[in-house]
Design an enzyme around this catalytic site. Structure first.
Site, mmCIF file in Angstrom:
data_model
loop_
_atom_site.group_PDB
_atom_site.id
_atom_site.type_symbol
_atom_site.label_atom_id
_atom_site.label_comp_id
_atom_site.label_asym_id
_atom_site.label_seq_id
_atom_site.Cartn_x
_atom_site.Cartn_y
_atom_site.Cartn_z
ATOM 1 N N LYS A 33 -12.875 -7.929 -3.763
ATOM 2 C CA LYS A 33 -12.447 -6.893 -4.708
ATOM 3 C C LYS A 33 -11.002 -7.134 -5.149
ATOM 4 O O LYS A 33 -10.278 -7.913 -4.538
ATOM 5 C CB LYS A 33 -12.566 -5.518 -4.047
ATOM 6 C CG LYS A 33 -11.655 -5.322 -2.838
ATOM 7 C CD LYS A 33 -11.811 -3.941 -2.227
ATOM 8 C CE LYS A 33 -10.865 -3.769 -1.035
ATOM 9 N NZ LYS A 33 -10.922 -2.412 -0.483
ATOM 10 N N ARG A 131 -13.296 9.920 3.446
ATOM 11 C CA ARG A 131 -13.110 9.374 2.098
ATOM 12 C C ARG A 131 -14.490 9.291 1.457
ATOM 13 O O ARG A 131 -15.106 10.316 1.186
ATOM 14 C CB ARG A 131 -12.396 8.018 2.180
ATOM 15 C CG ARG A 131 -11.800 7.533 0.877
ATOM 16 C CD ARG A 131 -11.044 6.218 1.043
ATOM 17 N NE ARG A 131 -11.924 5.122 1.422
ATOM 18 C CZ ARG A 131 -11.505 3.865 1.608
ATOM 19 N NH1 ARG A 131 -10.229 3.567 1.485
ATOM 20 N NH2 ARG A 131 -12.362 2.918 1.945
ATOM 21 N N HIS A 163 -17.083 3.109 6.899
ATOM 22 C CA HIS A 163 -15.788 2.430 6.974
ATOM 23 C C HIS A 163 -14.924 3.111 8.034
ATOM 24 O O HIS A 163 -14.905 4.336 8.125
ATOM 25 C CB HIS A 163 -15.072 2.470 5.620
ATOM 26 C CG HIS A 163 -14.062 1.386 5.443
ATOM 27 N ND1 HIS A 163 -14.370 0.174 4.884
ATOM 28 C CD2 HIS A 163 -12.754 1.311 5.767
ATOM 29 C CE1 HIS A 163 -13.297 -0.593 4.859
ATOM 30 N NE2 HIS A 163 -12.293 0.070 5.405
ATOM 31 N N ARG A 219 -17.682 -7.247 7.123
ATOM 32 C CA ARG A 219 -17.112 -7.229 5.779
ATOM 33 C C ARG A 219 -15.609 -7.520 5.808
ATOM 34 O O ARG A 219 -14.794 -6.671 5.446
ATOM 35 C CB ARG A 219 -17.316 -5.855 5.125
ATOM 36 C CG ARG A 219 -18.732 -5.330 5.051
ATOM 37 C CD ARG A 219 -18.786 -4.056 4.202
ATOM 38 N NE ARG A 219 -17.781 -3.086 4.579
ATOM 39 C CZ ARG A 219 -17.976 -2.050 5.392
ATOM 40 N NH1 ARG A 219 -19.161 -1.852 5.945
ATOM 41 N NH2 ARG A 219 -17.000 -1.221 5.667
ATOM 42 N N TYR A 263 22.100 -4.770 -11.401
ATOM 43 C CA TYR A 263 22.301 -3.380 -11.789
ATOM 44 C C TYR A 263 22.822 -2.528 -10.633
ATOM 45 O O TYR A 263 22.297 -2.585 -9.517
ATOM 46 C CB TYR A 263 20.987 -2.769 -12.273
ATOM 47 C CG TYR A 263 20.455 -3.351 -13.556
ATOM 48 C CD1 TYR A 263 21.253 -3.468 -14.675
ATOM 49 C CD2 TYR A 263 19.133 -3.767 -13.646
ATOM 50 C CE1 TYR A 263 20.759 -3.995 -15.860
ATOM 51 C CE2 TYR A 263 18.617 -4.291 -14.821
ATOM 52 C CZ TYR A 263 19.427 -4.395 -15.928
ATOM 53 O OH TYR A 263 18.935 -4.919 -17.090
ATOM 54 N N CYS A 310 15.110 -6.661 -10.619
ATOM 55 C CA CYS A 310 14.959 -6.226 -12.007
ATOM 56 C C CYS A 310 13.529 -6.510 -12.485
ATOM 57 O O CYS A 310 12.702 -7.017 -11.740
ATOM 58 C CB CYS A 310 15.965 -6.949 -12.884
ATOM 59 S SG CYS A 310 17.664 -6.833 -12.290
ATOM 60 N N MET A 311 13.253 -6.177 -13.711
ATOM 61 C CA MET A 311 11.892 -6.338 -14.230
ATOM 62 C C MET A 311 11.429 -7.789 -14.193
ATOM 63 O O MET A 311 10.265 -8.069 -13.855
ATOM 64 C CB MET A 311 11.783 -5.797 -15.654
ATOM 65 C CG MET A 311 10.375 -5.861 -16.223
ATOM 66 S SD MET A 311 10.250 -5.239 -17.916
ATOM 67 C CE MET A 311 10.601 -3.499 -17.665
ATOM 68 N N ASP A 312 12.305 -8.713 -14.533
ATOM 69 C CA ASP A 312 11.908 -10.109 -14.687
ATOM 70 C C ASP A 312 12.660 -11.071 -13.783
ATOM 71 O O ASP A 312 12.402 -12.272 -13.840
ATOM 72 C CB ASP A 312 12.148 -10.556 -16.136
ATOM 73 C CG ASP A 312 11.529 -9.612 -17.140
ATOM 74 O OD1 ASP A 312 10.296 -9.538 -17.200
ATOM 75 O OD2 ASP A 312 12.295 -8.927 -17.856
#
Length: 377
Positions: A33, A131, A163, A219, A263, A310-312
């Site tokens: 998955k 669940r 589970h 599993r 930052y 940071c983002m990148d």
């Protein structure tokens, strides 16, 4: 390329074989998955089957459809659906379905009538996780709701499953309690007339630690990818990490003592130093809370994130004597001796290794190595 995830299929095949040996007489479902925990759905599925997995498992239908539409014919279970899901598409592709409530059985049955095929169904019992699954007296209701549909020939109940809540805590009392409830529930289904092919409850932790829970099918998920589901146990079980996350330094430069980095200037070196710029950030799945703590290696140097992720991109402090250059490889995590691990990242960012590997972003290429020729796409 600036950043990539290397997927080692030799390690994956090794882990599948190891888990099969631990499972004894039980069959093995490779849980693939979430794009095989971020490793690549189709490539991982092919290697897992080639190494001995007899089932595949995914949470959501689109991934099950992708496996079938790619020509993978191994027995396949998908288990997370909402009303109105494409049950007909699953049945027509010979995909096993899970049901936790009567509405699901009714929709599966209607879909089976529409395509003229019998649906294979696994009834899920909630034995204490709280669940998915039918809880308490709802289990009896679910089983009894299934029986007329079986008599009609539109479904066949081939499995019962559950589970664990605490399989990663080897001595937790709920493990045996849930196991007892599960086998009682399976016995009830059989008394009501269900002819089960498989009973299954063992995840990675139970596969490795609880042989009494192996039943007919195990599993494993996380363990397939070489990560321990019980990191508090001082044993790697012989598993080999499958994913290594690497990047090339985009810039190397000197900074003086006291110069704030990134930052908010959350990091400032105490001495003149050399820093490197790593072109990966939270858009690539690097946890933002790895600021100042995320471990990595550049050559033989172990270091850490310096300042805000940071983002990148983020910065690493390489030390005043570093001879690193732009283009040198930084390993965020991997499996070779001396490399940081996904578990190291999990511990430093207060999460679990599952999240570290599955959150690696879609723009990070997966480079598949050590594939057998008949397993490559």
């Amino acid at each position: 390329m600036p950043v990539w995830a290397e997927i080692d299929h030799a390690a994956l095949a090794h882990n599948v074989r190891l888990l099969r040996a631990r499972a004894g007489d039980a069959q093995l479902m490779a849980v693939v998955k979430a794009d095989a925990y971020g490793h690549g759905l189709l490539q991982v599925a092919r290697t897992a089957v080639g190494a001995g997995a007899t089932w595949l498992g995914v949470a959501q239908m689109p991934e099950a459809f992708a496996l079938r539409d790619a020509g993978i014919t191994t027995r396949l279970l998908t288990w997370l659906a909402v009303p109105g899901a494409d049950f007909a598409g699953a049945i027509s592709r010979d995909i096993d379905l899970s049901a936790s409530a009567p509405w699901a059985l009714d929709e599966i049955a209607a879909a089976a009538r529409s395509v003229g095929r019998t649906a294979r169904v696994h009834l899920k019992v909630d034995t204490g996780l709280g669940r998915g699954g039918a809880y308490g007296p709802d289990w009896t209701t679910l089983v009894r709701h299934a029986r007329p549909l079986e008599a009609e020939g539109v479904i066949t109940v081939v499995g019962v499953w559950t589970h664990f809540a605490h399989a990663d805590a080897p001595n937790h009392p709920t493990v045996l309690t849930q196991q007892d409830r599960f086998f009682e529930a399976a016995a009830e289904a059989e008394r009501e007339g269900c002819r089960l092919e498989v009973r299954h409850l063992a995840n990675s932790a139970a596969t490795l630690l609880h042989p009494s829970a192996h039943a007919d099918l195990v599993r494993p998920g996380l363990a397939l990818y070489g990560l321990s589901p019980v990191p508090q146990v001082d044993d790697d079980f012989g598993l080999r990490p499958v994913m290594s996350l690497r990047a090339r330094l985009a810039l190397v430069k000197r900074l003086p003592a006291g110069q704030g980095i990134s930052y908010g200037h959350l990091y400032a070196p105490e001495h003149d130093t050399v820093v490197g710029l790593v072109p990966a950030g939270y858009a690539d799945g690097i946890p933002r809370n790895a600021t100042n703590v995320g471990p990595l290696a550049v050559g033989d140097t172990r270091t850490r994130v310096a300042g805000r992720v940071c983002m990148d991109q983020f910065v690493v402090d390489l030390g005043a004597g570093s001879g690193a250059r732009a283009g040198d490889v930084a390993t965020l995590f991997g499996g070779a001796p001396g490399e940081p691990t996904a578990q190291d990242w999990a511990e430093m960012t207060d999460t679990i290794s599952y999240e570290i590997v599955t959150r690696v972003g879609a723009r990070v290429p997966r480079i598949h190595v050590n594939q057998s020729p008949d397993e490559a796409p």
